[in-house]
Design a protein around this motif. Structure first.
Motif, PDB file in Angstrom:
ATOM      1  N   ASN A  76       0.948  -1.188  -0.059  1.00  0.00           N
ATOM      2  CA  ASN A  76       0.009   0.034  -0.012  1.00  0.00           C
ATOM      3  C   ASN A  76       0.813   1.282   0.128  1.00  0.00           C
ATOM      4  O   ASN A  76       0.449   2.110   0.639  1.00  0.00           O
ATOM      5  CB  ASN A  76      -0.806   0.043   1.389  1.00  0.00           C
ATOM      6  N   THR A  77       1.827   1.285  -0.756  1.00  0.00           N
ATOM      7  CA  THR A  77       2.891   2.542  -0.671  1.00  0.00           C
ATOM      8  C   THR A  77       3.224   2.884  -2.206  1.00  0.00           C
ATOM      9  O   THR A  77       3.075   2.109  -3.126  1.00  0.00           O
ATOM     10  CB  THR A  77       4.318   1.809  -0.473  1.00  0.00           C
ATOM     11  N   VAL A  78       3.212   4.122  -2.180  1.00  0.00           N
ATOM     12  CA  VAL A  78       3.551   4.956  -3.530  1.00  0.00           C
ATOM     13  C   VAL A  78       4.984   5.667  -3.239  1.00  0.00           C
ATOM     14  O   VAL A  78       5.192   6.212  -2.208  1.00  0.00           O
ATOM     15  CB  VAL A  78       2.775   5.877  -3.944  1.00  0.00           C
ATOM     16  N   TYR A  79       5.771   5.446  -4.320  1.00  0.00           N
ATOM     17  CA  TYR A  79       7.193   5.975  -4.417  1.00  0.00           C
ATOM     18  C   TYR A  79       7.254   7.120  -5.378  1.00  0.00           C
ATOM     19  O   TYR A  79       6.827   7.096  -6.347  1.00  0.00           O
ATOM     20  CB  TYR A  79       8.367   4.954  -4.646  1.00  0.00           C
ATOM     21  N   LEU A  80       8.156   8.318  -4.937  1.00  0.00           N
ATOM     22  CA  LEU A  80       8.731   9.155  -6.124  1.00  0.00           C
ATOM     23  C   LEU A  80      10.209   9.246  -5.977  1.00  0.00           C
ATOM     24  O   LEU A  80      10.818   9.597  -5.065  1.00  0.00           O
ATOM     25  CB  LEU A  80       7.920  10.404  -5.903  1.00  0.00           C
ATOM     26  N   GLN A  81      10.857   8.532  -7.179  1.00  0.00           N
ATOM     27  CA  GLN A  81      12.211   8.495  -7.175  1.00  0.00           C
ATOM     28  C   GLN A  81      12.478   9.853  -8.309  1.00  0.00           C
ATOM     29  O   GLN A  81      12.151  10.074  -9.062  1.00  0.00           O
ATOM     30  CB  GLN A  81      12.702   7.397  -8.016  1.00  0.00           C
TER      31      GLN A  81
END
Length: 120
Positions: A76-81
């Motif tokens: 349930n996680t979103v990432y922004l690289q």
């Protein structure tokens, strides 16, 4: 209620990289659109990047080719690289998540924001 916890902000030199994370928890059945917005001092909040439940992405023109959004539905996680960071990327970054609850309703939640500062 759905809670979002963001992490990963900080101070970085121009050209550097950071990775933001946003974990969702609470009464949710499924997550649909997940996104990152940012707000610089004196400016309106704007979309930086978003991703749908099937992995379609869209980016602000100013971050295309430098930022990559991704999600891990098992966590349930979103990432922004964020790579090749510029001083103009300095802002508070907010996570936004939409989805459905176990009772058949819908929700939209915001994170508390995490500061990203790009400076030498």
């Amino acid at each position: 209620q759905v809670q979002l916890v963001e992490s990963g902000g900080g101070l970085v030199q121009p050209g550097g990289s950071l990775r933001l994370s946003c974990a969702a928890s609470g009464s949710m059945f499924s997550l649909s659109r997940m996104g990152w917005y940012r707000q610089a001092p004196g400016k309106q909040r704007e979309l930086a990047a978003a991703i749908t439940s099937v992995g379609m992405t869209n980016y602000a023109d100013s971050v295309k080719g430098r930022f990559t959004i991704s999600r891990d539905d098992a966590k349930n996680t979103v990432y922004l690289q964020m790579n090749s960071l510029k001083p103009e990327d300095t802002a508070v970054y907010y996570c936004n998540v939409m989805g459905t609850t176990g009772l058949g309703g819908t929700f939209g939640s915001w994170g508390q924001g995490t500061q990203v500062t790009v400076s030498s």
